[in-house]
Design an enzyme around this catalytic site. Structure first.
Site, PDB file in Angstrom:
ATOM      1  CD  GLU A  62      24.554   1.501  18.286  1.00  0.00           C
ATOM      2  OE1 GLU A  62      24.092   0.737  19.146  1.00  0.00           O
ATOM      3  OE2 GLU A  62      24.359   1.352  17.052  1.00  0.00           O
ATOM      4  CE  LYS A  74      20.955  -0.854  20.796  1.00  0.00           C
ATOM      5  NZ  LYS A  74      21.969  -1.140  19.752  1.00  0.00           N
ATOM      6  CB  CYS A 116      21.104   0.983  16.795  1.00  0.00           C
ATOM      7  SG  CYS A 116      21.605   0.077  15.305  1.00  0.00           S
TER       8      CYS A 116
END
Length: 355
Positions: A42, A143, A181
């Site tokens: 990430e 995200k 994540c």
């Protein structure tokens, strides 16, 4: 025919140019080891601002914090995407990163998936970029929910980017999907990827807790997919230079900062699981490095796993229908989409064409 999957557990360098050099070096090393698909962590390009507060508190911001954000913005990546949802209309010049990644993938023959911090004007997005050796950039997603303090520095990405990516690797058609994540703790986001038939599930992360490994194993079992969880190994000597607590370090020409001599801030924990939850590689703790697993047919192994757990659209364990799908159309196509339990949809994302 086999496919080799690999994770690159390395820290972001202190300049974007140096990080790209590291990515190229690691990808070439992976190619020399026969790797076909390589996942970076990430925010690898652009950096994960671990320990930063950006001088923010409820009702107040500091000048030092604003400068810290500016330095972070300077290190972020401009891909030249002009689409307001980040769907990949690369009509602006960008900063050359996209072209460099495409060149690295082409020259090494490795399919690269990397976390990036993408700038769009003054706003930053945590994203994942898919780079095919032959076709170049074939997908990007942002995200949809930054975690905790990440919301100070990252915008909320569009759910329209939650698309699975159909690609060919070593002559086999596979379906890639990415959850970033703590998106992996969002059940409906996982369902969005399962519903699209993802069989290589990519999870770049910044979570270095042991519980993360259990999460990856659970997802492999639940989604019946190969799961790749990749994190950075970071110490105080490899934190971004603008972060409070970062230690100065001298890096010789041609070498990289891998966190030697610093206090550990993120221990790593990168890991690969197969569709039945068997650990194929890792977890890797306490050092930078490449973690790899060579497997047979991706499709064969996932279908074997789905004999008793198929959560894709129309799957025997799904018990949901695509909201808005017309039963008569699906029945005519030989597929019963009806459900007596759940209906499922994602605003702006067409799931009806996925099986």
């Amino acid at each position: 025919m086999t496919i080799t999957l690999a994770l690159a557990q390395y820290p972001t360098q202190r300049t974007p140019a140096k990080t790209l050099d590291l990515l190229e070096s690691v990808t070439q090393k992976a190619a020399d080891q026969g790797v076909d698909l390589l996942l970076f962590p990430e925010a690898f390009l652009g950096g994960y601002p671990r320990t930063s507060s950006f001088g923010a508190a409820v009702g107040g911001r500091t000048e030092a914090g604003r400068e810290e954000f500016y330095q972070y913005w300077l290190n972020a990546i401009d891909l030249g995407d002009v689409d307001q949802d980040g769907l990949g209309r690369y009509e602006a010049a960008g900063d050359g990163t996209r072209e460099r990644l495409e060149k690295i993938a082409k020259e090494t023959g490795v399919f690269i998936v990397t976390g990036i911090v993408e700038k769009a004007g003054a706003t930053l997005f945590c994203a994942v970029l898919f780079v095919d050796p032959e076709r170049g950039v074939v997908g990007k997603r942002r995200k949809v929910m930054p975690t905790g303090t990440e919301r100070l520095c990252w915008g909320v990405g569009s759910q329209k980017t939650l698309k699975a990516i159909d690609v060919e690797i070593k002559g086999e058609q596979v379906t890639l999907g990415a959850a970033i994540c703590w998106e992996n703790y969002m059940p409906l986001l996982r369902t969005t990827l399962y519903s699209q038939g993802v069989n290589i599930y990519l999870a770049p992360t910044a979570d270095a807790r042991e519980t993360w490994v259990a999460t990856m194993q659970h997802i492999a079992m639940e989604g019946r997919a190969f799961v790749m969880g990749c994190n950075q190994y970071v110490t105080t000597t490899s934190l971004p230079h603008y972060v409070p607590g970062a230690k100065a370090v001298e890096v010789k020409e041609g070498e990289f900062n891998l966190g030697e001599g610093g206090e550990v801030v993120s221990g790593g924990g990168s890991v690969i699981f197969d569709p039945l939850g068997k650990c194929l590689a890792g977890p890797l703790w306490g050092e930078a490095g490449i973690l790899k697993a060579t497997i047979g047919s991706v499709v064969q192994e996932t279908i074997r796993g789905k004999m008793d757990m198929d959560t894709a659209i129309g799957g025997h364990y799904a018990r949901y229908a695509v909201d808005g799908a017309r039963d008569e159309d699906m029945m005519a196509d030989g597929w019963d989409s009806r459900s007596d339990v759940f209906n499922f949809s994602v605003e702006g994302l067409d799931l009806q064409t996925r099986r």
